[in-house]
Scaffold this motif. Sequence first.
Motif, mmCIF file in Angstrom:
data_model
loop_
_atom_site.group_PDB
_atom_site.id
_atom_site.type_symbol
_atom_site.label_atom_id
_atom_site.label_comp_id
_atom_site.label_asym_id
_atom_site.label_seq_id
_atom_site.Cartn_x
_atom_site.Cartn_y
_atom_site.Cartn_z
ATOM 1 N N MET A 101 0.744 -1.424 0.013
ATOM 2 C CA MET A 101 -0.033 0.147 0.035
ATOM 3 C C MET A 101 0.842 1.199 0.199
ATOM 4 N N ALA A 102 2.056 1.415 0.840
ATOM 5 C CA ALA A 102 2.837 2.551 1.069
ATOM 6 C C ALA A 102 3.422 2.671 -0.519
ATOM 7 N N LEU A 103 3.795 1.530 -1.136
ATOM 8 C CA LEU A 103 4.427 1.561 -2.423
ATOM 9 C C LEU A 103 3.279 2.366 -3.555
ATOM 10 N N ALA A 104 2.275 1.588 -3.511
ATOM 11 C CA ALA A 104 1.039 2.162 -4.349
ATOM 12 C C ALA A 104 0.772 3.764 -4.174
ATOM 13 N N ALA A 105 0.755 3.919 -2.779
ATOM 14 C CA ALA A 105 0.298 5.382 -2.500
ATOM 15 C C ALA A 105 1.607 6.351 -2.844
ATOM 16 N N SER A 106 2.845 5.953 -2.811
ATOM 17 C CA SER A 106 3.929 6.783 -3.310
ATOM 18 C C SER A 106 3.700 6.932 -4.783
ATOM 19 N N ALA A 107 3.488 5.987 -5.493
ATOM 20 C CA ALA A 107 3.376 6.237 -6.885
ATOM 21 C C ALA A 107 2.179 7.109 -7.166
ATOM 22 N N LEU A 108 0.971 7.035 -6.581
ATOM 23 C CA LEU A 108 -0.179 7.781 -6.870
ATOM 24 C C LEU A 108 0.123 9.125 -6.372
ATOM 25 N N VAL A 109 0.789 9.618 -5.227
ATOM 26 C CA VAL A 109 0.921 10.811 -4.658
ATOM 27 C C VAL A 109 1.998 11.396 -5.676
ATOM 28 N N THR A 110 3.047 11.011 -6.012
ATOM 29 C CA THR A 110 3.985 11.431 -6.907
ATOM 30 C C THR A 110 3.361 11.861 -8.186
ATOM 31 N N TYR A 111 2.667 11.074 -8.627
ATOM 32 C CA TYR A 111 1.658 11.521 -9.874
ATOM 33 C C TYR A 111 0.802 12.668 -9.708
ATOM 34 N N ALA A 112 0.066 12.402 -8.847
ATOM 35 C CA ALA A 112 -0.918 13.767 -8.633
ATOM 36 C C ALA A 112 -0.052 15.057 -8.030
ATOM 37 N N SER A 113 1.007 14.846 -7.383
ATOM 38 C CA SER A 113 2.127 16.046 -7.191
ATOM 39 C C SER A 113 2.594 16.672 -8.499
ATOM 40 N N VAL A 114 2.865 16.018 -9.352
ATOM 41 C CA VAL A 114 3.146 16.333 -10.612
ATOM 42 C C VAL A 114 2.352 17.100 -11.563
ATOM 43 N N VAL A 115 0.992 16.483 -11.337
ATOM 44 C CA VAL A 115 -0.043 17.247 -12.174
ATOM 45 C C VAL A 115 -0.438 18.371 -11.534
ATOM 46 N N LEU A 116 -0.313 18.570 -10.198
ATOM 47 C CA LEU A 116 -0.515 19.742 -9.604
ATOM 48 C C LEU A 116 0.424 21.047 -9.964
ATOM 49 N N CYS A 117 1.687 20.732 -9.752
ATOM 50 C CA CYS A 117 2.661 21.385 -10.234
ATOM 51 C C CYS A 117 2.669 21.668 -11.688
ATOM 52 N N VAL A 118 1.957 21.106 -12.646
ATOM 53 C CA VAL A 118 1.789 21.328 -14.087
ATOM 54 C C VAL A 118 0.713 22.670 -13.831
ATOM 55 N N PHE A 119 -0.085 22.659 -13.292
ATOM 56 C CA PHE A 119 -1.075 23.863 -13.249
ATOM 57 C C PHE A 119 -0.787 24.858 -12.518
ATOM 58 N N TRP A 120 0.026 24.943 -11.426
ATOM 59 C CA TRP A 120 0.666 25.912 -10.613
ATOM 60 C C TRP A 120 1.664 25.566 -9.591
ATOM 61 N N SER A 121 2.540 26.555 -9.254
ATOM 62 C CA SER A 121 3.538 26.165 -8.098
ATOM 63 C C SER A 121 3.299 26.320 -6.926
ATOM 64 N N PRO A 122 3.210 25.268 -6.133
ATOM 65 C CA PRO A 122 2.964 25.456 -4.433
ATOM 66 C C PRO A 122 4.401 26.151 -4.040
ATOM 67 N N ARG A 123 4.048 26.806 -2.913
ATOM 68 C CA ARG A 123 5.448 27.247 -2.188
ATOM 69 C C ARG A 123 6.338 26.479 -1.691
ATOM 70 N N GLN A 124 5.732 25.125 -1.185
ATOM 71 C CA GLN A 124 6.759 24.142 -0.638
ATOM 72 C C GLN A 124 6.081 22.740 -1.106
ATOM 73 N N PRO A 125 6.424 22.473 -2.420
ATOM 74 C CA PRO A 125 5.730 21.228 -3.152
ATOM 75 C C PRO A 125 6.076 19.835 -2.408
ATOM 76 N N VAL A 126 7.354 19.681 -1.741
ATOM 77 C CA VAL A 126 7.859 18.467 -1.170
ATOM 78 C C VAL A 126 6.870 18.300 0.104
ATOM 79 N N LEU A 127 6.702 19.417 0.951
ATOM 80 C CA LEU A 127 5.674 19.355 1.958
ATOM 81 C C LEU A 127 4.470 19.067 1.856
ATOM 82 N N MET A 128 4.005 19.423 0.573
ATOM 83 C CA MET A 128 2.530 19.247 0.295
ATOM 84 C C MET A 128 2.569 17.807 -0.152
ATOM 85 N N ALA A 129 3.438 17.149 -0.906
ATOM 86 C CA ALA A 129 3.334 15.738 -1.341
ATOM 87 C C ALA A 129 3.423 14.886 -0.061
ATOM 88 N N ALA A 130 4.255 15.192 0.840
ATOM 89 C CA ALA A 130 4.232 14.607 2.071
ATOM 90 C C ALA A 130 2.824 14.308 2.866
#
Length: 253
Positions: A101-130
Amino acid sequence: MEHSRNRLAVVLMVVFVPLWVALARLTVSSDPVQFRLRATGEVLAANGSQLTQITGAMNAITAIIGFMMFAATFSSGSFDQRLVMAGFPRAHLLAAKVVCMALAASALVTYASVVLCVFWSPRQPVLMAAALWCTALTYGVIGVALGALLRREVEGMFAIVMLSVTDIVLQNPVQSSSAATGIVSFLPSYGAMQTAVAAGFSDTALPHYLLLPLAWFAAAAALSLWTFHRRTRVACSASTLPSVRLMATVEAR
C-alpha cells in the motif's frame, strides 16, 4: 501485481486525478479567497481554483487508495485464511499489505503532485506531497480494515467513498476556518489538509501536523489487525492441518 490487475483503480489513477484538477482549474474562479488557517491562526489569501485543486487531489487520492486496498484485501480473503491455517503469522501478512500500500500510495501521490505542479507552483511542493502521502496511508489502512470486515464489495465501496467525501468536504479551509466547533480537527485528514494548504500558499512549514494523520494511520492499522484476525480465524481439527499447509504452500509458490 495484485494492484496492477485492478484495472479500474489504474484508470482512476491515470485519468481521474488530472481530470479532477483540470476541471477545478477551468470551472472554479481564480479570484483570491481569504480564510484563517486553523493550525496557525494566520489569514491567507489563496487562489480559489488552486485551493480547490488541493482538496480535489486529496479527495481523489484517499478514495482511490482506499478502494485499491479494500479490493485487494476483499478478494484475497480465502487465500489469506489458508495461509494463516498453514502457519503464516497474521502480523506478517498484514505488514506485507501495508508495504504494498505504501508503494502504491507513493506512486499515486507522486503522480498527483506532478499534475498539481503542472497547473501551478506551490510554495513548498515537497511538504505538500508528504501531506498527501500521509493521508493516503491512513485511508489505505482503512480500506484494509473494511476489506477484512465487510462481506459485500458494494458496502466497502460505498463506505470508502462516503468517508472520503465527508472528511474532505468538512476540511475545506474556507468552511472550516469559520466553523464554530473544532470537530474538524478530529477527522483523519485534518493535519494533512492544514499542512498541504500552508505548504501551497505560505512559507510556514507545519511538518509536525503530519503526526495527526500518522496517529490515525496507527489506530487504523490496529483496527485492521483486529479485523484481519477475525477474517482469518477458522475452526479446523488437527488432522486437517497438514493437508491445509501443503495446499497453501503449493498455491503460494
